[in-house]
Design an enzyme around this catalytic site. Structure first.
Site, PDB file in Angstrom:
ATOM      1  N   LYS A 171       0.894  -1.171   0.000  1.00  0.00           N
ATOM      2  CA  LYS A 171       0.000   0.000   0.000  1.00  0.00           C
ATOM      3  C   LYS A 171       0.928   1.215   0.000  1.00  0.00           C
ATOM      4  CE  LYS A 171      -1.816   3.135   1.703  1.00  0.00           C
ATOM      5  NZ  LYS A 171      -1.624   4.505   1.152  1.00  0.00           N
ATOM      6  N   GLY A 224       6.510   5.910   8.048  1.00  0.00           N
ATOM      7  CA  GLY A 224       5.631   7.075   7.951  1.00  0.00           C
ATOM      8  C   GLY A 224       5.690   7.885   9.223  1.00  0.00           C
ATOM      9  N   SER A 225       4.584   8.520   9.545  1.00  0.00           N
ATOM     10  CA  SER A 225       4.583   9.457  10.670  1.00  0.00           C
ATOM     11  C   SER A 225       4.393   8.746  12.008  1.00  0.00           C
ATOM     12  CB  SER A 225       3.457  10.472  10.463  1.00  0.00           C
ATOM     13  OG  SER A 225       2.220   9.805  10.512  1.00  0.00           O
ATOM     14  N   GLY A 229       2.067   5.463  12.925  1.00  0.00           N
ATOM     15  CA  GLY A 229       2.840   4.295  13.381  1.00  0.00           C
ATOM     16  C   GLY A 229       2.369   3.786  14.727  1.00  0.00           C
ATOM     17  N   GLU A 246       9.171   2.440  11.045  1.00  0.00           N
ATOM     18  CA  GLU A 246      10.193   3.479  10.916  1.00  0.00           C
ATOM     19  C   GLU A 246       9.450   4.798  10.865  1.00  0.00           C
ATOM     20  OE1 GLU A 246      13.269   3.205  11.284  1.00  0.00           O
ATOM     21  OE2 GLU A 246      13.546   1.052  10.973  1.00  0.00           O
ATOM     22  N   CYS A 280      13.724  11.420   6.796  1.00  0.00           N
ATOM     23  CA  CYS A 280      13.597  11.217   8.248  1.00  0.00           C
ATOM     24  C   CYS A 280      14.963  11.294   8.913  1.00  0.00           C
ATOM     25  CB  CYS A 280      12.874   9.921   8.568  1.00  0.00           C
ATOM     26  SG  CYS A 280      13.486   8.530   7.652  1.00  0.00           S
ATOM     27  N   GLN A 327       2.116  20.151   3.115  1.00  0.00           N
ATOM     28  CA  GLN A 327       3.444  20.103   3.738  1.00  0.00           C
ATOM     29  C   GLN A 327       4.079  21.497   3.740  1.00  0.00           C
ATOM     30  OE1 GLN A 327       5.046  17.176   5.148  1.00  0.00           O
ATOM     31  NE2 GLN A 327       6.324  18.815   5.948  1.00  0.00           N
ATOM     32  N   GLU A 378       9.227  17.133  14.535  1.00  0.00           N
ATOM     33  CA  GLU A 378       9.767  16.978  13.186  1.00  0.00           C
ATOM     34  C   GLU A 378       9.002  17.888  12.214  1.00  0.00           C
ATOM     35  OE1 GLU A 378       9.100  13.218  11.068  1.00  0.00           O
ATOM     36  OE2 GLU A 378      11.232  13.238  10.590  1.00  0.00           O
TER      37      GLU A 378
HETATM   38  P1  ADP Z   1       2.911  11.210   5.923  1.00  0.00           P
HETATM   39  O1  ADP Z   1       2.675  12.358   6.833  1.00  0.00           O
HETATM   40  O2  ADP Z   1       4.321  11.028   5.513  1.00  0.00           O
HETATM   41  O3  ADP Z   1       1.943  11.099   4.792  1.00  0.00           O
HETATM   42  P2  ADP Z   1       1.543   8.978   7.119  1.00  0.00           P
HETATM   43  O4  ADP Z   1       1.941   8.215   8.319  1.00  0.00           O
HETATM   44  O5  ADP Z   1       0.245   9.673   7.127  1.00  0.00           O
HETATM   45  O6  ADP Z   1       2.739   9.959   6.853  1.00  0.00           O
HETATM   46  O7  ADP Z   1       1.570   8.043   5.822  1.00  0.00           O
HETATM   47  C1  ADP Z   1       2.492   7.024   5.588  1.00  0.00           C
HETATM   48  C2  ADP Z   1       1.781   5.862   4.942  1.00  0.00           C
HETATM   49  O8  ADP Z   1       0.820   5.343   5.864  1.00  0.00           O
HETATM   50  C3  ADP Z   1       0.985   6.217   3.683  1.00  0.00           C
HETATM   51  O9  ADP Z   1       1.055   5.146   2.761  1.00  0.00           O
HETATM   52  C4  ADP Z   1      -0.417   6.373   4.219  1.00  0.00           C
HETATM   53  O10 ADP Z   1      -1.401   6.160   3.238  1.00  0.00           O
HETATM   54  C5  ADP Z   1      -0.459   5.280   5.262  1.00  0.00           C
HETATM   55  N1  ADP Z   1      -1.466   5.476   6.317  1.00  0.00           N
HETATM   56  C6  ADP Z   1      -1.997   6.632   6.760  1.00  0.00           C
HETATM   57  N2  ADP Z   1      -2.907   6.405   7.721  1.00  0.00           N
HETATM   58  C7  ADP Z   1      -2.964   5.065   7.907  1.00  0.00           C
HETATM   59  C8  ADP Z   1      -3.688   4.196   8.788  1.00  0.00           C
HETATM   60  N3  ADP Z   1      -4.565   4.659   9.669  1.00  0.00           N
HETATM   61  N4  ADP Z   1      -3.468   2.874   8.700  1.00  0.00           N
HETATM   62  C9  ADP Z   1      -2.562   2.378   7.820  1.00  0.00           C
HETATM   63  N5  ADP Z   1      -1.858   3.132   6.979  1.00  0.00           N
HETATM   64  C10 ADP Z   1      -2.036   4.465   7.016  1.00  0.00           C
END
Ligand code: ADP
Length: 476
Positions: A171, A224-225, A229, A246, A280, A327, A378
């Site tokens: 995904k 991701g964020s 996470g 991560e 990151c 952003q 961050e």
């Molecule tokens: P960013 O701020 O870098 O977009 P996110 O953590 O929102 O960071 O996104 C990183 C990844 O996690 C993306 O592929 C996003 O679609 C996915 N993502 C966002 N929310 C969820 C969630 N609740 N469950 C699983 N994946 C998610």
């Protein structure tokens, strides 16, 4: 260009789609990405589940051939893939091509790992009994990836997942579907049996969350964020999945009085502003000792203001745009907060260039203290702050005073201080006289504290996450 989902070997469109916008030129739409739903995700997971046993039983040679094919094609097409990457994500063309090459090298590395899967045979404590310790695939792994390394991060999750015999559902991030699609397209022609690799585009909160919660998924690797996470970790604990996260960083770069000033400025310029600071591992807290502080700020400011900001695809550009409007707003609002908290902001203006894009000047915030939000949260943009330290001891303590612990750097000519810093910096990765960002692909990547959770990624250490250990006893 339509980027479709890949389910059980078939490319599938969805009724709704999402435009892929070039952040350097918002009038340039690269294509439309599928917007999958939970039913699409269900079918991708069941396809992976059905294909998993066959791939788990494939020979090391069969796995090597697939990964080697993927790596070779990425390397052969690195210029074209790098261009796609820079066009959809906004890092400069040399950075885009470099990232594409890295993705190819990662597949090559893990192709080799297919042939190097080892186990242990031990003598039992019981007479005549043999003990074997081997690694088995985990099963179906869900991979959730961000936009900032849109080909390298999927590569460093997909390659070990496949090398160690797992089936995959990817995904990717909503903002960068093109690279994920291009990689999946190569994988679909690699000889990998249908269904072993599946790709679902869509919203994280819909299809991402469904992947995380699904009972037929055995493990989740996420980059991701922090808030996302954290939610994924809770959900995986509830369903007893393996999980690897991560997340962010607030990476310190310590510059001591005895540092080579030119080298330190170059490391900070690179670490803070290259890739528009959207790494990151970016150097976002520059901790400088008193004797060199003012000179360092003057030289770094001049170097920062000399950076050529513009369209990522133009030659000579050193910093591309921010990835999107959201952003960009976040970056600018952090600069406002920093100024309100007493920091002195240099640069950081919104830029209007010939083409409509998400451009800003790189920014340095001086006269800061470590409690300020700019030093604790961050930003994920071309923004670095400078902290003044009395001496090495205070610099180290400021470096460690953070909820994050991904990467930490020091610029010094003292071997003694460098050794002490390597041992005492609270970070998963430590850099001496090098930027905090920019890592090798064959060694572990990951952090401590709030930056990472679970086993390390990359290199042969990736086996920790993508396999389960099995202990077998035999009485022959
Ligand atoms: P960013 O701020 O870098 O977009 P996110 O953590 O929102 O960071 O996104 C990183 C990844 O996690 C993306 O592929 C996003 O679609 C996915 N993502 C966002 N929310 C969820 C969630 N609740 N469950 C699983 N994946 C998610």
């Amino acid at each position: 260009m339509d980027y479709k989902n890949l389910i059980a070997g078939s490319w599938e469109a969805t009724t709704e789609a999402r435009p892929n916008v070039n952040p350097s030129d918002t009038g340039d739409i690269l294509g439309q990405a599928a917007l999958g739903g939970t039913a699409d995700m269900d079918r991708a997971i069941s396809s992976a589940k059905a294909a998993a046993p066959g791939w788990a039983g494939a020979t090391p040679q069969a796995r090597f051939d697939v990964l080697d094919f993927i790596g070779s094609e990425i390397l052969a097409r690195k210029a074209e893939l790098g261009q796609l990457l820079s066009r959809e994500e906004g890092k400069t063309l040399p950075e885009g091509i470099g990232e594409a090459a890295r993705a190819g090298q990662i597949f090559k590395f893990f192709a080799g790992e297919c042939l190097r899967q080892t186990g242990d045979r031990l003598a039992s404590v019981r007479p005549g009994v043999e003990v074997d310790v081997t690694r088995a695939p985990v099963g179906v792994v869900g991979l959730i990836t961000p936009w900032n390394f849109p080909i390298a991060i999927p590569a460093w999750k997909i390659a070990p997942a496949l090398a160690y015999g797992n089936a995959v559902v990817l995904k990717p991030a909503e903002l960068t579907p093109g690279c994920a699609w291009a990689l999946a397209e190569i994988i679909s022609r690699s000889g990998l049996p249908e269904g072993v690799f599946n790709l679902i585009f869509g919203q994280g909160s819909v299809v991402g969350q469904h992947l995380v919660e699904h009972s037929d998924v055995d493990a989740i690797s996420f980059t991701g964020s922090v808030p996302t996470g954290r939610g994924i970790a809770v959900s995986c604990a509830q369903s007893m999945k393996k999980v690897q996260l991560e997340m962010g960083g607030k990476n310190p770069m310590v510059v001591l009085d005895d540092a080579d000033l030119d080298l330190a400025v170059e490391a900070c310029l690179n670490g803070a502003f290259y890739s528009t600071g959207q790494r990151c591992t970016a150097s976002s807290r520059l901790i400088v000792t008193e004797g060199v502080h003012d000179r360092f700020v003057a030289v770094l400011t001049a170097a920062m203001q000399g950076l050529r900001v513009g369209n990522a695809l133009e030659s000579g550009i050193q910093m591309g745009p921010v990835v999107d409007g959201h952003q960009l707003d976040q970056n600018l609002s952090y600069l406002q907060v920093a100024a309100q908290e007493g920091g002195k902001v240099i640069g950081g203006e919104r830029l209007s260039l010939e083409q409509e894009g998400f451009y800003m000047a790189p920014a340095l915030v001086t006269e800061t203290s470590n409690e300020m939000r700019i030093n604790q949260e961050e930003v994920f943009g071309p923004v670095a702050s400078v902290l003044r330290a009395r001496d090495y001891e205070e610099a180290l303590s400021l470096a460690n005073d953070s909820d994050f612990g991904l990467s930490a750097g020091i610029c010094t000519t003292s071997l003694k201080r460098a050794s002490h810093f390597k041992a005492n910096a609270e970070a998963g990765m430590v850099m001496v006289n090098l930027p905090t960002a920019g890592v090798d692909y064959h060694v572990p990547f990951g952090g401590t504290k709030g930056s990472s959770y679970g086993a390390r990624e990359q290199g042969s250490y990736a086996a920790e996450f993508y396999t389960r250990v099995k202990t077998a006893y035999t009485l022959p």
